[in-house]
Design a protein around this motif. Structure first.
Motif, PDB file in Angstrom:
ATOM      1  N   GLU A 194       0.879  -1.156   0.000  1.00  0.00           N
ATOM      2  CA  GLU A 194       0.000   0.000   0.000  1.00  0.00           C
ATOM      3  C   GLU A 194       0.918   1.207   0.000  1.00  0.00           C
ATOM      4  OE1 GLU A 194      -3.178   0.281   2.758  1.00  0.00           O
ATOM      5  OE2 GLU A 194      -3.880  -1.772   2.421  1.00  0.00           O
ATOM      6  N   THR A 195       0.920   1.926  -1.096  1.00  0.00           N
ATOM      7  CA  THR A 195       1.904   2.974  -1.332  1.00  0.00           C
ATOM      8  C   THR A 195       1.989   3.946  -0.165  1.00  0.00           C
ATOM      9  OG1 THR A 195       1.524   2.803  -3.711  1.00  0.00           O
ATOM     10  CG2 THR A 195       2.596   4.807  -2.915  1.00  0.00           C
ATOM     11  N   ASP A 196       3.222   4.145   0.311  1.00  0.00           N
ATOM     12  CA  ASP A 196       3.555   5.072   1.402  1.00  0.00           C
ATOM     13  C   ASP A 196       3.038   4.628   2.775  1.00  0.00           C
ATOM     14  OD1 ASP A 196       4.878   6.815  -0.347  1.00  0.00           O
ATOM     15  OD2 ASP A 196       3.043   7.946  -0.756  1.00  0.00           O
ATOM     16  N   LYS A 197       2.423   3.449   2.854  1.00  0.00           N
ATOM     17  CA  LYS A 197       1.824   3.027   4.123  1.00  0.00           C
ATOM     18  C   LYS A 197       2.429   1.737   4.679  1.00  0.00           C
ATOM     19  CE  LYS A 197      -2.641   5.221   3.242  1.00  0.00           C
ATOM     20  NZ  LYS A 197      -4.106   5.015   3.075  1.00  0.00           N
ATOM     21  N   LYS A 198       2.445   0.682   3.872  1.00  0.00           N
ATOM     22  CA  LYS A 198       2.937  -0.592   4.394  1.00  0.00           C
ATOM     23  C   LYS A 198       3.327  -1.539   3.279  1.00  0.00           C
ATOM     24  CE  LYS A 198      -1.688  -2.648   4.886  1.00  0.00           C
ATOM     25  NZ  LYS A 198      -2.664  -3.245   5.839  1.00  0.00           N
ATOM     26  N   ILE A 199       4.225  -2.452   3.637  1.00  0.00           N
ATOM     27  CA  ILE A 199       4.589  -3.581   2.791  1.00  0.00           C
ATOM     28  C   ILE A 199       4.342  -4.840   3.620  1.00  0.00           C
ATOM     29  CG2 ILE A 199       6.419  -4.728   1.499  1.00  0.00           C
ATOM     30  CD1 ILE A 199       7.819  -2.000   1.333  1.00  0.00           C
ATOM     31  N   TYR A 255      11.984   3.109   4.454  1.00  0.00           N
ATOM     32  CA  TYR A 255      10.741   2.571   3.909  1.00  0.00           C
ATOM     33  C   TYR A 255      10.544   2.940   2.439  1.00  0.00           C
ATOM     34  CZ  TYR A 255       5.880   1.539   3.111  1.00  0.00           C
ATOM     35  OH  TYR A 255       4.719   1.040   2.565  1.00  0.00           O
ATOM     36  N   LYS A 256      10.730   4.208   2.114  1.00  0.00           N
ATOM     37  CA  LYS A 256      10.452   4.635   0.746  1.00  0.00           C
ATOM     38  C   LYS A 256      11.424   4.006  -0.237  1.00  0.00           C
ATOM     39  CE  LYS A 256       7.741   6.544  -2.015  1.00  0.00           C
ATOM     40  NZ  LYS A 256       6.349   6.045  -2.069  1.00  0.00           N
ATOM     41  N   ASN A 257      12.684   3.865   0.154  1.00  0.00           N
ATOM     42  CA  ASN A 257      13.636   3.177  -0.717  1.00  0.00           C
ATOM     43  C   ASN A 257      13.225   1.729  -0.943  1.00  0.00           C
ATOM     44  OD1 ASN A 257      15.250   5.352  -1.208  1.00  0.00           O
ATOM     45  ND2 ASN A 257      16.805   4.828   0.308  1.00  0.00           N
ATOM     46  N   LEU A 258      12.632   1.122   0.087  1.00  0.00           N
ATOM     47  CA  LEU A 258      12.163  -0.250  -0.038  1.00  0.00           C
ATOM     48  C   LEU A 258      11.082  -0.365  -1.108  1.00  0.00           C
ATOM     49  CD1 LEU A 258      13.380  -2.463   1.679  1.00  0.00           C
ATOM     50  CD2 LEU A 258      11.386  -2.322   3.187  1.00  0.00           C
ATOM     51  N   GLU A 259      10.136   0.557  -1.079  1.00  0.00           N
ATOM     52  CA  GLU A 259       9.090   0.562  -2.101  1.00  0.00           C
ATOM     53  C   GLU A 259       9.678   0.717  -3.500  1.00  0.00           C
ATOM     54  OE1 GLU A 259       6.010   3.381  -1.545  1.00  0.00           O
ATOM     55  OE2 GLU A 259       5.014   2.236   0.041  1.00  0.00           O
ATOM     56  N   LYS A 260      10.614   1.638  -3.626  1.00  0.00           N
ATOM     57  CA  LYS A 260      11.193   1.894  -4.947  1.00  0.00           C
ATOM     58  C   LYS A 260      11.998   0.703  -5.451  1.00  0.00           C
ATOM     59  CE  LYS A 260      11.222   6.907  -4.653  1.00  0.00           C
ATOM     60  NZ  LYS A 260      11.997   8.159  -4.787  1.00  0.00           N
ATOM     61  N   ALA A 282       5.368 -20.294   6.007  1.00  0.00           N
ATOM     62  CA  ALA A 282       6.602 -20.383   6.786  1.00  0.00           C
ATOM     63  C   ALA A 282       6.977 -19.078   7.461  1.00  0.00           C
ATOM     64  CB  ALA A 282       7.754 -20.834   5.886  1.00  0.00           C
ATOM     65  N   ALA A 283       6.655 -17.934   6.848  1.00  0.00           N
ATOM     66  CA  ALA A 283       7.068 -16.646   7.417  1.00  0.00           C
ATOM     67  C   ALA A 283       6.135 -15.554   6.950  1.00  0.00           C
ATOM     68  CB  ALA A 283       8.502 -16.332   7.010  1.00  0.00           C
ATOM     69  N   ARG A 284       6.101 -14.475   7.733  1.00  0.00           N
ATOM     70  CA  ARG A 284       5.238 -13.345   7.411  1.00  0.00           C
ATOM     71  C   ARG A 284       5.905 -12.071   7.920  1.00  0.00           C
ATOM     72  NH1 ARG A 284      -1.133 -14.112   8.194  1.00  0.00           N
ATOM     73  NH2 ARG A 284      -0.491 -15.878   6.903  1.00  0.00           N
ATOM     74  N   ALA A 285       5.651 -10.963   7.230  1.00  0.00           N
ATOM     75  CA  ALA A 285       6.276  -9.696   7.643  1.00  0.00           C
ATOM     76  C   ALA A 285       5.335  -8.533   7.398  1.00  0.00           C
ATOM     77  CB  ALA A 285       7.580  -9.465   6.890  1.00  0.00           C
ATOM     78  N   LEU A 286       5.525  -7.475   8.197  1.00  0.00           N
ATOM     79  CA  LEU A 286       4.796  -6.230   8.028  1.00  0.00           C
ATOM     80  C   LEU A 286       5.787  -5.092   8.231  1.00  0.00           C
ATOM     81  CD1 LEU A 286       2.120  -4.690   7.652  1.00  0.00           C
ATOM     82  CD2 LEU A 286       1.861  -4.771  10.147  1.00  0.00           C
ATOM     83  N   ILE A 287       5.974  -4.288   7.184  1.00  0.00           N
ATOM     84  CA  ILE A 287       6.922  -3.177   7.231  1.00  0.00           C
ATOM     85  C   ILE A 287       6.157  -1.879   7.005  1.00  0.00           C
ATOM     86  CG2 ILE A 287       8.966  -2.153   6.184  1.00  0.00           C
ATOM     87  CD1 ILE A 287       9.899  -4.904   5.448  1.00  0.00           C
ATOM     88  N   THR A 288       6.375  -0.922   7.884  1.00  0.00           N
ATOM     89  CA  THR A 288       5.748   0.386   7.797  1.00  0.00           C
ATOM     90  C   THR A 288       6.839   1.444   7.914  1.00  0.00           C
ATOM     91  OG1 THR A 288       5.416   0.667  10.185  1.00  0.00           O
ATOM     92  CG2 THR A 288       3.727  -0.591   8.975  1.00  0.00           C
ATOM     93  N   PRO A 289       6.485   2.720   7.758  1.00  0.00           N
ATOM     94  CA  PRO A 289       7.507   3.756   7.955  1.00  0.00           C
ATOM     95  C   PRO A 289       8.134   3.733   9.345  1.00  0.00           C
ATOM     96  CG  PRO A 289       5.680   4.675   6.741  1.00  0.00           C
ATOM     97  CD  PRO A 289       5.253   3.281   7.157  1.00  0.00           C
TER      98      PRO A 289
END
Length: 281
Positions: A92-97, A147-152, A108-115
């Protein structure tokens, strides 16, 4: 099968925060883009006019926008024996990955990345992490991931903006090579590093290769994007991604993106109370 969390985080890196202070004015906001003094070289023409330069930068920095992106992928990595793995990565752009990795129909695995940082759990070993971006930077032996570099990185977008006086653009047989003229300093709270940066674009301005080398060590990161595909909403995305880490740490991971979807989806994430937290050193 004992390193699901690093693999999951490493996978998310390929695709895609509270912004860190980056020296040399590496602001990701294209509104501040200045190209007046950038040198573009061409075999048949020593210099191009300003409209040509502006057009080039608009094509590599400005892309069609979207709110949601779901990617189905297959992952092969050199540090695990069980591969390829199935993965879903959702942005979700600018919010979460959000992401999950499955092995033989087992989540096997799960992740939540936010700013604000990184949360990830390893269901196979029943542990989890809750950390800032230092964890990911230490894992990859760099210091520029936010975070933003991650999205890009996910989308195959340019995540370093070189200043107008510290870049040259060379027209070559593969398209356009953008190279830093001097080392780029990236400063965080704990460390300052300097990188030499080269970015190769195709004739139609798709990012095909990013090469970052630490100026004071043998550490380097290379990202290779290939098989770009135009989606129905006019968004172009790479179907294949390779990341190569060399130096004091060595890793390689291959991603085959098999499906793109731009609809919203649920992103459940909760850690069972029985799981053990991994303390980040």
């Amino acid at each position: 099968m004992k390193k699901w969390i690093p693999l999951l985080i490493f996978t998310i890196l390929i695709y895609s925060c509270k912004a860190r202070k980056v020296a040399s004015q590496q602001d990701q906001n294209t509104d501040s883009l200045s190209v007046a003094n950038t040198d573009i070289k061409d075999p048949d023409k020593k210099d191009k006019n300003i409209s040509d330069r502006l057009d080039f930068y608009q094509k590599i920095y400005i892309h069609p926008q979207f709110d949601y992106l779901k990617i189905n992928s297959k992952i092969t990595a050199d540090n695990i024996k069980v591969s390829p793995l199935d993965a879903i990565i959702y942005i979700e752009t600018d919010k979460k990955i959000w992401s999950r990795i499955d092995f033989l129909f087992f989540n096997a695995a799960r992740a939540l990345i936010t700013p604000d940082g990184i949360k990830a759990m390893d269901k196979y070993n029943k542990n989890y992490i809750d950390s800032d971006f230092d964890y990911l930077n230490n894992l990859l032996n760099v210091n520029f991931i936010d975070y933003k570099n991650l999205e890009k990185l996910l989308e195959g977008r340019t995540f370093f903006t070189l200043s107008d006086t510290n870049a040259k653009i060379i027209k070559n047989n593969d398209g356009y090579l953008v190279e830093s003229l001097s080392n780029i300093k990236v400063s965080t709270e704990n460390i300052e590093r300097e990188y030499k940066i080269m970015m190769q674009y195709s004739e139609d301005f798709n990012l095909t290769n990013v090469n970052l080398r630490d100026a004071k060590s043998n550490d380097s990161m290379e990202i290779v994007y290939s098989d770009w595909e135009l989606q129905s909403n006019n968004v172009k995305l790479p179907k294949n991604v390779k990341i190569i880490i060399k130096g004091s740490k060595n890793s390689q991971i291959l991603i085959e993106n098999t499906k793109f979807d731009f609809s919203r989806m649920d992103t459940p994430y909760s850690v069972p109370s029985s799981y053990k937290k991994i303390e980040i050193q």
